[in-house]
Scaffold this motif. Structure first.
Motif, mmCIF file in Angstrom:
data_model
loop_
_atom_site.group_PDB
_atom_site.id
_atom_site.type_symbol
_atom_site.label_atom_id
_atom_site.label_comp_id
_atom_site.label_asym_id
_atom_site.label_seq_id
_atom_site.Cartn_x
_atom_site.Cartn_y
_atom_site.Cartn_z
ATOM 1 N N LEU A 275 0.842 -1.208 0.000
ATOM 2 C CA LEU A 275 0.000 0.000 0.000
ATOM 3 C C LEU A 275 0.873 1.253 0.000
ATOM 4 C CD1 LEU A 275 -2.538 1.726 0.325
ATOM 5 C CD2 LEU A 275 -2.593 1.110 2.755
ATOM 6 N N LYS A 276 1.870 1.302 0.868
ATOM 7 C CA LYS A 276 2.762 2.470 0.932
ATOM 8 C C LYS A 276 3.504 2.656 -0.393
ATOM 9 C CE LYS A 276 5.481 2.904 4.570
ATOM 10 N NZ LYS A 276 5.381 4.346 4.858
ATOM 11 N N TYR A 277 3.934 1.543 -1.002
ATOM 12 C CA TYR A 277 4.678 1.616 -2.264
ATOM 13 C C TYR A 277 3.802 2.168 -3.392
ATOM 14 C CZ TYR A 277 7.697 0.029 -6.123
ATOM 15 O OH TYR A 277 8.497 -0.033 -7.238
ATOM 16 N N VAL A 278 2.592 1.635 -3.486
ATOM 17 C CA VAL A 278 1.700 2.063 -4.580
ATOM 18 C C VAL A 278 1.273 3.527 -4.381
ATOM 19 C CG1 VAL A 278 -0.528 1.626 -5.696
ATOM 20 C CG2 VAL A 278 0.921 -0.292 -5.058
ATOM 21 N N TRP A 279 1.072 3.939 -3.136
ATOM 22 C CA TRP A 279 0.651 5.319 -2.847
ATOM 23 C C TRP A 279 1.821 6.303 -2.928
ATOM 24 C CZ3 TRP A 279 -3.814 8.032 -2.043
ATOM 25 C CH2 TRP A 279 -3.706 9.295 -1.444
ATOM 26 N N VAL A 281 5.248 5.794 -3.895
ATOM 27 C CA VAL A 281 6.238 5.725 -4.981
ATOM 28 C C VAL A 281 5.561 5.683 -6.351
ATOM 29 C CG1 VAL A 281 8.193 4.429 -5.938
ATOM 30 C CG2 VAL A 281 7.901 4.589 -3.451
ATOM 31 N N LYS A 282 4.568 4.827 -6.486
ATOM 32 C CA LYS A 282 3.851 4.733 -7.767
ATOM 33 C C LYS A 282 2.868 5.896 -7.953
ATOM 34 C CE LYS A 282 5.337 0.561 -9.138
ATOM 35 N NZ LYS A 282 6.052 0.338 -10.422
ATOM 36 N N LYS A 283 2.552 6.597 -6.837
ATOM 37 C CA LYS A 283 1.678 7.786 -6.862
ATOM 38 C C LYS A 283 0.267 7.490 -7.371
ATOM 39 C CE LYS A 283 5.077 10.557 -5.573
ATOM 40 N NZ LYS A 283 5.119 11.054 -4.187
ATOM 41 N N LYS A 284 -0.218 6.292 -7.103
ATOM 42 C CA LYS A 284 -1.588 5.955 -7.503
ATOM 43 C C LYS A 284 -2.567 6.519 -6.480
ATOM 44 C CE LYS A 284 -0.384 3.622 -11.128
ATOM 45 N NZ LYS A 284 -0.677 4.159 -12.467
ATOM 46 N N ARG A 285 -3.736 6.916 -6.953
ATOM 47 C CA ARG A 285 -4.727 7.538 -6.084
ATOM 48 C C ARG A 285 -6.081 6.842 -6.207
ATOM 49 N NH1 ARG A 285 -0.768 8.699 -4.164
ATOM 50 N NH2 ARG A 285 0.148 10.738 -3.709
ATOM 51 N N GLY A 286 -6.794 6.779 -5.094
ATOM 52 C CA GLY A 286 -8.089 6.113 -5.054
ATOM 53 C C GLY A 286 -8.387 5.698 -3.623
ATOM 54 N N SER A 287 -9.209 4.685 -3.454
ATOM 55 C CA SER A 287 -9.579 4.196 -2.129
ATOM 56 C C SER A 287 -8.835 2.902 -1.811
ATOM 57 C CB SER A 287 -11.092 3.936 -2.067
ATOM 58 O OG SER A 287 -11.811 5.096 -2.401
ATOM 59 N N VAL A 288 -8.967 2.468 -0.558
ATOM 60 C CA VAL A 288 -8.415 1.183 -0.120
ATOM 61 C C VAL A 288 -9.586 0.336 0.362
ATOM 62 C CG1 VAL A 288 -7.015 0.052 1.663
ATOM 63 C CG2 VAL A 288 -6.147 2.076 0.490
ATOM 64 N N VAL A 289 -9.564 -0.950 0.053
ATOM 65 C CA VAL A 289 -10.593 -1.849 0.570
ATOM 66 C C VAL A 289 -9.910 -3.014 1.283
ATOM 67 C CG1 VAL A 289 -10.823 -3.052 -1.655
ATOM 68 C CG2 VAL A 289 -12.647 -3.223 0.019
ATOM 69 N N LYS A 290 -10.398 -3.316 2.488
ATOM 70 C CA LYS A 290 -9.789 -4.353 3.316
ATOM 71 C C LYS A 290 -10.872 -5.184 3.971
ATOM 72 C CE LYS A 290 -8.598 -3.139 7.662
ATOM 73 N NZ LYS A 290 -9.805 -3.492 8.451
ATOM 74 N N THR A 291 -10.568 -6.444 4.234
ATOM 75 C CA THR A 291 -11.519 -7.263 4.980
ATOM 76 C C THR A 291 -11.376 -6.954 6.474
ATOM 77 O OG1 THR A 291 -9.984 -9.114 5.215
ATOM 78 C CG2 THR A 291 -11.426 -9.120 3.273
ATOM 79 N N VAL A 292 -12.345 -7.408 7.245
ATOM 80 C CA VAL A 292 -12.409 -7.114 8.678
ATOM 81 C C VAL A 292 -11.208 -7.688 9.446
ATOM 82 C CG1 VAL A 292 -13.803 -9.145 9.279
ATOM 83 C CG2 VAL A 292 -14.061 -7.053 10.606
ATOM 84 N N SER A 293 -10.506 -8.643 8.842
ATOM 85 C CA SER A 293 -9.373 -9.297 9.516
ATOM 86 C C SER A 293 -8.030 -8.623 9.249
ATOM 87 C CB SER A 293 -9.291 -10.769 9.086
ATOM 88 O OG SER A 293 -9.203 -10.866 7.678
ATOM 89 N N VAL A 294 -8.017 -7.529 8.508
ATOM 90 C CA VAL A 294 -6.755 -6.873 8.132
ATOM 91 C C VAL A 294 -6.313 -5.890 9.223
ATOM 92 C CG1 VAL A 294 -5.734 -5.222 6.478
ATOM 93 C CG2 VAL A 294 -6.976 -7.220 5.643
#
Length: 466
Positions: A275-279, A281-294
Motif C-alpha cells: 500500500l505504501k509503495y503504490v501510494w 512511490v507509484k503515486k496511484k490515487r483512489g480508495s483502499v478496501v480491506k476485509t475485517v481481519s486486516v
C-alpha cells in the motif's frame, strides 16, 4: 450431498464429496447459468492445479460446457488461479473455472468461479449458479456424448498455454531489469502448488523448493504460506544465503514472505508495504478496501493520508467487487491475498512477490529494514491467527458465547465490537476476531496487539470462550 459454495467456491473431500457425479451437477448448473445470460457465442476459461485428479476434473467440466454449446479455453498444463482470471478477462469469456482447493489439505478438491472482469465471481453470480443447482436436484445429468478429443477437433474445447501471455504481461507491469540488476537471490517455496516454475522464467537468481507435482504435498501437508507450514523454507532462509524468500499457496494467489534473516513477514505487513509503495512511490490515487481481519495499520495510514477506507467481510470476492466497480489502489485480506490497481482485480501471489522485490530494489532496502520502518511509523503491530478444528457442538458454544458480547477477554476489557463477519472485539491497542471458516470445519481466531505475548494471550482466551 448438499453442495454449498463457501467463502471461495465449492470445496469437498475427493471421492466422498468431490466426485464426478457432484462435479457434473455443479458444471451443468454453471453451464445453464452461462446459457441463460444469453451471450452470443459464449466462452469460458478452465484451468486446474496440481492436486489429485485436477486435470481430469477440469477436462470433465470442459466436456460438460462444450456439450451446452459453450466454447472452452482449457489450459494445457497446471495453471495458477490468477492466470485463469487474467485469461478470462483477456479472452472476453463469461466465466473462468479453476479446479483447485487452494490452501486446503490434499484430500480436498474445489471449484472456483471467476468473473469476466478478471477476479472472483460476484456473490450474486454464485447465488445464480446455486439457483440452477437447486433446479437440477440430485439427479445426475447424463455424461456428454462426445469425448474430449472429439470436442477438441470441433474446436469447442481449445487447449492453450496459460503462461506465455501472462508472463509477457508481467514483463510490462514489473521493472524486471531493475530487479535482475539488483542481483537479489530469491528462494521460492511453491508448496507443491501451481506457483512452481514461474518466477525463474523472469528472474535470474531463483532457487525453488517443493516445485514438482506431488498431490500429497509431501511434508508440507497444508499448502498455505504461514509459518507452521514453512519449516524447511524458513530454515533455508536462516542460512543467510538468500535476500528474500517467497512462498505461494496451492493455487498461487496467496503470498508469504521471509526476510534475509529468516524472519517470516506476515501478510498484514505485506499489505502495508505494498500500500505504501503504490501510494508513495507509484503515486496511484483512489480508495483502499480491506476485509475485517486486516491490520489496523491500514486505517491509521488511510486516516493520515485522507484515503477513503472500505471494510468488507472476509473473502476476496467482496474486495474484488469494489476493485472492479470503484477506483481502488489496494484491496485485500489477511490471508496473504491482495490486489492492486496495477493488475487485474485479483489476488496474485507471483505478481505481488515481484512487486515486493521491485519495492526492495527501488528503495534499496532489505525486507527487514522495510518492516522496521513500519514499526517506526505505526508502533509495533504483531499478529497471529490460530485455526482450531471443532465439533459442531463446540462451534455452536463458542459462537453463542461471542454473540452474548463478553465484557472482558481474559484480563482485557472489551472497548467495542464489530460483527461484519464473525465477532471482532477491540481491546486497548489490539483486537481479537473469531469467525467460522467458510471452507473447512474449524474456527479461526485472529489477534493483533503491540506484542506477541499479548497476541498469544488474546488467542488463548478467545479459544476458551464458550
Amino acid at each position: 450431498m448438499n453442495i454449498v459454495f463457501g467463502t471461495d467456491g465449492w470445496r469437498g473431500i475427493i471421492a466422498r464429496d468431490f466426485t464426478y457425479d457432484n462435479l457434473a451437477l455443479v458444471a451443468t448448473a454453471t453451464a445453464n447459468y452461462i446459457t441463460r445470460i444469453g451471450d452470443k457465442n459464449p466462452s469460458a476459461v478452465i484451468g486446474y492445479d496440481t492436486r489429485f485428479m485436477s486435470k481430469e476434473f477440469a477436462e470433465e467440466t470442459a466436456r460438460v460446457f462444450a456439450s451446452h454449446g459453450i466454447t472452452v479455453h482449457l489450459t494445457q498444463d497446471v495453471s495458477s488461479t490468477p492466470q485463469v482470471s487474467f485469461h478470462t478477462k483477456q479472452k472476453g469469456s463469461v466465466l473462468g473455472i479453476v479446479i483447485t482447493a487452494s490452501h486446503n489439505p490434499p484430500i480436498y478438491s474445489g471449484y472456483k468461479v471467476k468473473g469476466r472482469f478478471g477476479g472472483p465471481a460476484y456473490p450474486e453470480e454464485i447465488a445464480e449458479i446455486e439457483k440452477e443447482l437447486e433446479k437440477l436436484g440430485s439427479k445426475v445429468p447424463k455424461s456428454p456424448a462426445k469425448t474430449l478429443d472429439e470436442y477438441i477437433l470441433e474446436r469447442m474445447i481449445r487447449p492453450f498455454d496459460a503462461q506465455e501471455s501472462y508472463l509477457r504481461y508481467m514483463r510490462k507491469k514489473i521493472d524486471l531489469d531493475l530487479i535482475n540488476d539488483s542481483g537479489y537471490s530469491v528462494l521460492l517455496d511453491a508448496m507443491y502448488g501451481a506457483g512452481q516454475h514461474i518466477l525463474p522464467k523472469v528472474l535470474n537468481n531463483v532457487t525453488e523448493i517443493h516445485a514438482e507435482v506431488n498431490p500429497t504435498f509431501g511434508e508440507v501437508k497444508h499448502p498455505e504460506p504461514i509459518p507452521h507450514n514453512l519449516h524447511e523454507f524458513l530454515d533455508l532462509m536462516k542460512t543467510g544465503t538468500y535476500d528474500i524468500g517467497i512462498a505461494t499457496d496451492g493455487d498461487a494467489d496467496r503470498l508469504g514472505a521471509a526476510d534475509n534473516e529468516g524472519n517470516f513477514v506476515d501478510s498484514q505487513k505485506l499489505f502495508m508495504l505494498l500500500l505504501k509503495y503504490v501510494w508513495e512511490v507509484k503515486k496511484k490515487r483512489g480508495s483502499v478496501v480491506k476485509t475485517v481481519s486486516v491490520t489496523s495499520m491500514v486505517e491509521k495510514y488511510c486516516a493520515k493520508h485522507s484515503i477513503p477506507c472500505i471494510e468488507t467481510p472476509v473473502g476476496f470476492k467482496y474486495v474484488a467487487k469494489h476493485m472492479n466497480e470503484d477506483k481502488i489502489i489496494v484491496g485485500g485480506e489477511e490471508s496473504g491475498g491482495l490486489g492492486t490497481m496495477l493488475h487485474i482485480p485479483e489476488r496474485d501471489g507471483i505478481f505481488n512477490a515481484l512487486l515486493l522485490i521491485e519495492l526492495m530494489a527501488t528503495r534499496k532496502k532489505t525486507l527487514r529494514e522495510l518492516c522496521d520502518e513500519l514499526d517506526e511509523e505505526f508502533g509495533p503491530h504483531r499478529y497471529m491467527r490460530k485455526d482450531v478444528h471443532v465439533t459442531p457442538q463446540q462451534k455452536k458454544a463458542i459462537l453463542a458465547a461471542c454473540a452474548k458480547g463478553p465484557a472482558k477477554i481474559g484480563r482485557f476489557t472489551v472497548n467495542g465490537s464489530n460483527t461484519k463477519d464473525g465477532y471482532k472485539f477491540f481491546v486497548d491497542n489490539g483486537w481479537l476476531l473469531i469467525r467460522a471458516s467458510g471452507t473447512e470445519p474449524l474456527i479461526r481466531f485472529y489477534a493483533e496487539a503491540e506484542s506477541m505475548g499479548k497476541v498469544n494471550e488474546l488467542l488463548e482466551e478467545g479459544i476458551k470462550l464458550h
